[in-house]
Every structure is written in structure tokens, then in C-alpha cells.
Design an enzyme around this catalytic site. Structure first.
Site, mmCIF file in Angstrom:
data_model
loop_
_atom_site.group_PDB
_atom_site.id
_atom_site.type_symbol
_atom_site.label_atom_id
_atom_site.label_comp_id
_atom_site.label_asym_id
_atom_site.label_seq_id
_atom_site.Cartn_x
_atom_site.Cartn_y
_atom_site.Cartn_z
ATOM 1 N N ASP A 16 0.834 -1.214 0.000
ATOM 2 C CA ASP A 16 0.000 0.000 0.000
ATOM 3 C C ASP A 16 0.863 1.256 0.000
ATOM 4 O O ASP A 16 1.406 1.647 1.040
ATOM 5 C CB ASP A 16 -0.897 -0.028 1.257
ATOM 6 N N SER A 25 -1.472 16.427 -11.018
ATOM 7 C CA SER A 25 -1.777 16.055 -12.399
ATOM 8 C C SER A 25 -2.013 17.328 -13.209
ATOM 9 O O SER A 25 -2.537 18.318 -12.684
ATOM 10 C CB SER A 25 -3.036 15.168 -12.427
#
Ligand code: F63
Length: 405
Positions: A111, A275
Site C-alpha cells: 500500500d 496532475s
């Protein structure tokens, strides 16, 4: 120099396979040979070492400075590579991890969105264990209880666990950390109990958000980093089939085109990046900064409401279903792809990844892989997005590399 002859012979044999007419060694026949060179992706250049090899080749004594420079680096560098296997609907990916002596192998959820390595253990109440493999520190000759240490963690989906801590040997894909904090569960929430194949988590976010008290512990990657050829690991998750986590090197055969790197802000302990925007289907790219984290431990792609609304506006029959807590649509519908902007690079998440799973056994209505990040404070680029990319988690330059594949 038998080794050289052997190498040359092998190379010539390989050359033969390439269609040339090699000379028959030991005869007067004439012939040709062509040897194809392959770059070693694992080789790490080091100037002083290259210079020292030249001195040695010609029998020259090493100057003192060079002797010192080489002495400081001749420590074995290492790498690791392990397969990670998706569970049903790619809800999570499980990776074999060996703990203790003799090895106890558990299947953990790697994770990148958390930083605790915790496992079901002999200390987990039997009523909370349903099929998981447990770590028994008393059966490991290398386990040492970390006196007074405890941990407690709650994840984004509300699941939680807590317990105490042992230092023990941990090996992932041939890469060993001799003294890793292994957090033994004394309690796990129902979501973990019912997740029968999942034996725990291995966190690869930054050690600053490790939950062990009173002294925070380092992640497996942080402990291994200094011994790696390169201070990086890569995630290559795949849809419906096994992928890999690699440590210390980049498998140049695992992706297409080039890798685009983008800075990481690790101030919140996550692999957080911005992003450059998105596109829905064949529509034009929307240049807009979206801050989010690369999180292998989250199944879905969680984005700002404005983006999610725009996406499902393109899906006839899609609606927000409060009883499901997310957007659903007819399973038969054709979905648009979703494009993630990383700088000037585009990562296309195929529509089939976004048709996540049926909400019930009729298979008529399906749950979307794109959902809202409302309340989190940033986007979560989970497995739906990550399985469309080859991702480099660069702990040296604190950056993320993204490539299509
Ligand atoms: C499926 N629920 C149990 C479970 C498996 C993995 C995790 O941990 C998570 C959940 C959400 C985000 N990050 C890690 O919980």
C-alpha cells in the site's frame, strides 16, 4: 583465459542463432559473426571504480586517493522483484512477504498510501481471524519484541487495526531487511476479518506517517533504500492478471515510450503529485491542476466532483445512487476512456477498467471505477488508474515517474 573463451563461444553460438555464418573454430574455414550487445539495466556507473579497474587491468598500483574512493563504495548493491496478484475485480493486489526465521510467508496488500507493515498474528483474537495466515513471533528465532511499542491505524474505507511490534527479518522478492518493524495485530476491524485472503498490509508511503508509538518506525523501503542499486521501487499492476513490484531498478521492458517524472510533495507523508489535467473519451484535454496521491492500497480512482460529474455526463443511464454511495450505470453501457495528464504525457485509463463491478447478482447495474474524492482533500489515483501505467516511486529525488504500457 578459459572464461573469456567460454564467453566468446557462447556469444558466437548466440550469433549463429542470429543467421550469420560463424567461422568453425579449429578449421581453416572463413566466416563472419555478429554479436548483439544488450545494455545491463541494473548497472550503476561509478567513476572511481571504472578508473581502478583500468589500473588493475594493466597491473598499475592504485594511487592512495583512488584506493580510498573505491574502498568506500565496494559494498554489494541489491535489487528485488516480486509478483503481485489481483483479487476478484482487482479490489486489491496481494504480494508474498517472508517474515522471520524460519520464514513465515504471508500475502500482504502493498500500500503506497500508508506506512505501517502490519500482519494478522498469533495475538489476533481467533474470532477476528477467518482464513488468514498469521505471523507467530514466538516461532521466529530472529523476532525481538519492541518493548512498549504499539500501533493503531484507520484507512480511507473505514477499516482499522492495532497491536504491538516485533523487529524481525523481512524478505520481499529476494530483497531482505534484517530488522524491520513488523506490527502484529491484536485487533482488526470486520472489513479485514472478512477479507480472508489478505494477511495484512505493507506500507510504502513515507515513514513520517508510520503509526508506531512512542517511536515511529521505518517502512520496508526506507530500511532497504541504502542497499538498493537505485533508491526507487516501481509498481506494475495489471488488470485481471499478476504484475510486479520491483525494488532498486527499472525494468525497461515493462513499459512503452518514455517515463515522465513529476515532483512529489511528501509533506503529508504521501506520494502526492499534481496532475496537469484530464480528458474524457475523445474530448479535448482539460488543463487543470489536480493534486492527488499514487495509492496502490485504494481500489478506485477518486477525483474532484467537477471531473466525476463531467465524466458520467457522457454515460447515458449513469446516476448517483445514494444507496450505493456512488455513481452507477447499466452494465451494458459503453463508457468513455479517462485520460490522466502527467505533465505533457497522457496516461489512458481504458473504459473497461472504469466498469468496475456489478452492484448485485443480476449483473444489470454496475458501480463506477471513477468516484468522488469529496471530503478527502485530494484525489486518489488508486488501482483503476495505476494498472494503466508503469509507475516509478523515486525515493532519491522524491518524484514519481509515469509511463504507459
Ligand atoms: C477491503 N477493506 C479492507 C482493506 C484492505 C486493504 C485496506 O486498506 C486500505 C483501504 C483503503 C485505502 N488504503 C488502504 O483495507
Amino acid at each position: 583465459m578459459p572464461a573469456l573463451t567460454a564467453l566468446l563461444t557462447a556469444a558466437l553460438a548466440a550469433g549463429a542463432l542470429a543467421g550469420t555464418i560463424p567461422p568453425r573454430i579449429g578449421t581453416t574455414d572463413k566466416g563472419t559473426a555478429s554479436l548483439t550487445q544488450v545494455r545491463n539495466p541494473h548497472f550503476v556507473r561509478h567513476g572511481p571504480l571504472a578508473l581502478a579497474k583500468a589500473y588493475q587491468k594493466y597491473g598499475a598500483p592504485l594511487p592512495e586517493d583512488l584506493k580510498v574512493a573505491v574502498a568506500n563504495i565496494v559494498q554489494k548493491r541489491t535489487t528485488g522483484s516480486v509478483v503481485t496478484t489481483p483479487q476478484q475485480y482487482d479490489v486489491e493486489y496481494l504480494t508474498p512477504v517472508s517474515i522471520g526465521t524460519p520464514a513465515q510467508t504471508l500475502n500482504l496488500d502493498v500500500d503506497t498510501g500508508s506506512s505501517d507493515l502490519w500482519v494478522f498474528s498469533s495475538e489476533t483474537p481467533k474470532s477476528e481471524v477467518s482464513g488468514q495466515t498469521v505471523y507467530t513471533p514466538n516461532k521466529s528465532s530472529t523476532a525481538e519484541k519492541l518493548a512498549g511499542a504499539t500501533w493503531e491505524i484507520t484507512y480511507g474505507d473505514g477499516s482499522s487495526s492495532s497491536g504491538d511490534v516485533y523487529m524481525d527479518k523481512v524478505t520481499v522478492g529476494g530483497l531482505t531487511v534484517s530488522a524491520q518493524a513488523v506490527e502484529a495485530a491484536k485487533q482488526v476491524s470486520d472489513e479485514f476479518t472478512s477479507d480472508s485472503q489478505n494477511d495484512g498490509l505493507l506500507g510504502l508511503a513515507f515513514s513520517t506517517i508510520n503509526t508506531v508509538q512512542p517511536t515511529r518506525q521505518k517502512t520496508f523501503f526506507d530500511n532497504a533504500k541504502s542497499a538498493l542499486n537505485s533508491p526507487i521501487f516501481t509498481a506494475d499492476l495489471k488488470a485481471g492478471k499478476p504484475g510486479h513490484y520491483n525494488f532498486g531498478y527499472i525494468d525497461t521492458g515493462a513499459y512503452t515510450g518514455s517515463i515522465t517524472y513529476t515532483p512529489v510533495d511528501n509533506s503529508q507523508g504521501f506520494w502526492m503529485f499534481t496532475s496537469s489535467g484530464y480528458a474524457i473519451g475523445s474530448a479535448s484535454f482539460q488543463s487543470t491542476s489536480i493534486e492527488g496521491i499514487a495509492d496502490t492500497g485504494t481500489t478506485l480512482l477518486l477525483l474532484p466532483d467537477s471531473v466525476v460529474t463531467a465524466y458520467y455526463k457522457q454515460v447515458s443511464g449513469a446516476k448517483y445512487d445514494s444507496s450505493q454511495g456512488g455513481y452507477v450505470f447499466p452494465c451494458s453501457i459503453t463508457l468513455p476512456n479517462f485520460v490522466v495528464g502527467i505533465g505533457s504525457t497522457r496516461i489512458t485509463v481504458p473504459a473497461k477498467y472504469i466498469n468496475y463491478a456489478p452492484i448485485d447478482s443480476t449483473g444489470r447495474t454496475c458501480f463506477g471505477g471513477v468516484q468522488s474524492d469529496s471530503g478527502i482533500g485530494f484525489a486518489i489515483y488508486g488501482d483503476i488508474a495505476l494498472k494503466a501505467a508503469f509507475v516509478v516511486f523515486d525515493g532519491g529525488k522524491t518524484q514519481l515517474g509515469w509511463a504507459s504500457k
